[in-house]
Write a protein that holds these residues in place. Structure first.
Motif, mmCIF file in Angstrom:
data_model
loop_
_atom_site.group_PDB
_atom_site.id
_atom_site.type_symbol
_atom_site.label_atom_id
_atom_site.label_comp_id
_atom_site.label_asym_id
_atom_site.label_seq_id
_atom_site.Cartn_x
_atom_site.Cartn_y
_atom_site.Cartn_z
ATOM 1 N N ALA A 42 43.965 35.495 32.717
ATOM 2 C CA ALA A 42 43.547 34.932 34.014
ATOM 3 C C ALA A 42 44.234 35.581 35.204
ATOM 4 C CB ALA A 42 43.768 33.411 34.013
ATOM 5 N N CYS A 85 43.132 36.888 37.908
ATOM 6 C CA CYS A 85 42.634 36.585 39.264
ATOM 7 C C CYS A 85 42.787 35.111 39.620
ATOM 8 C CB CYS A 85 41.184 37.028 39.417
ATOM 9 S SG CYS A 85 39.978 35.919 38.652
ATOM 10 N N GLY A 142 41.234 32.559 38.460
ATOM 11 C CA GLY A 142 40.036 31.718 38.340
ATOM 12 C C GLY A 142 38.945 32.020 39.348
ATOM 13 N N CYS A 155 36.729 34.437 39.161
ATOM 14 C CA CYS A 155 35.632 35.180 38.521
ATOM 15 C C CYS A 155 35.648 36.655 38.951
ATOM 16 C CB CYS A 155 34.286 34.532 38.847
ATOM 17 S SG CYS A 155 32.980 34.980 37.670
ATOM 18 N N MET A 156 36.867 37.233 38.995
ATOM 19 C CA MET A 156 37.001 38.613 39.475
ATOM 20 C C MET A 156 37.743 39.529 38.491
ATOM 21 S SD MET A 156 36.211 38.589 43.036
ATOM 22 C CE MET A 156 37.288 39.790 43.728
ATOM 23 N N CYS A 157 38.217 39.013 37.351
ATOM 24 C CA CYS A 157 39.060 39.874 36.514
ATOM 25 C C CYS A 157 38.585 39.982 35.060
ATOM 26 C CB CYS A 157 40.505 39.369 36.520
ATOM 27 S SG CYS A 157 40.762 37.821 35.617
ATOM 28 N N ALA A 158 37.861 39.026 34.585
ATOM 29 C CA ALA A 158 37.360 39.018 33.201
ATOM 30 C C ALA A 158 38.472 38.989 32.155
ATOM 31 C CB ALA A 158 36.415 40.198 32.956
ATOM 32 N N CYS A 176 39.897 36.198 31.183
ATOM 33 C CA CYS A 176 39.912 34.830 30.636
ATOM 34 C C CYS A 176 38.745 34.669 29.662
ATOM 35 C CB CYS A 176 39.817 33.807 31.760
ATOM 36 S SG CYS A 176 38.262 33.918 32.679
ATOM 37 N N CYS A 204 37.400 30.498 33.011
ATOM 38 C CA CYS A 204 37.654 29.928 34.346
ATOM 39 C C CYS A 204 36.391 29.325 34.944
ATOM 40 C CB CYS A 204 38.242 30.965 35.293
ATOM 41 S SG CYS A 204 37.113 32.270 35.815
#
Ligand code: FES
Length: 106
Positions: free
Chosen positions: A38, A40, A42, A44-47, A49, A86
């Motif tokens: 996680a 970023c 949460g 939705c910018m890093c993938a 999670c 997330c």
């Protein structure tokens, strides 16, 4: 409190008493589940999670376009049950859910 089992890539199971109303990722972090990074926080910018869930899991929200797009950047193979944790809000309906974690997150 729904009981959720995180299953690491090597088969190790971590059972947590999850909090409803916050994300699956936040529940993993709060319970020191190693397989969720996680980066970023949460957004939705890093993938990082990424997890695998059963398609017919009760209480599961419909995937939105931004989540679908980010799943194109996951480190481990994207599979039919792939989701970003997330983007999943935990509900009481998820009691007994199994969350399988990928071998790597980045
Ligand atoms: S925490 Fe970064 S995409 Fe989920």
């Amino acid at each position: 409190m729904p009981k959720i089992t995180f299953v690491e890539a090597d088969g190790t199971e971590i059972v947590v008493e999850a909090r409803s109303g916050i994300s699956l990722m936040e529940n993993a972090i709060a319970n020191n589940v190693d397989g969720i990074e996680a980066e970023c926080g949460g957004s939705c910018m890093c993938a990082t999670c990424h997890c695998y869930l059963a398609d017919d899991q009760a209480g599961l929200s419909v995937m939105q376009d931004d989540e679908d797009e980010m799943l194109g950047f996951v480190a481990s193979e994207r599979k039919p049950g792939s989701r970003l944790s997330c983007q999943i809000t935990v509900t009481d309906d998820m009691d007994g859910m199994q969350v399988h974690l990928p071998a790597e997150q980045n």
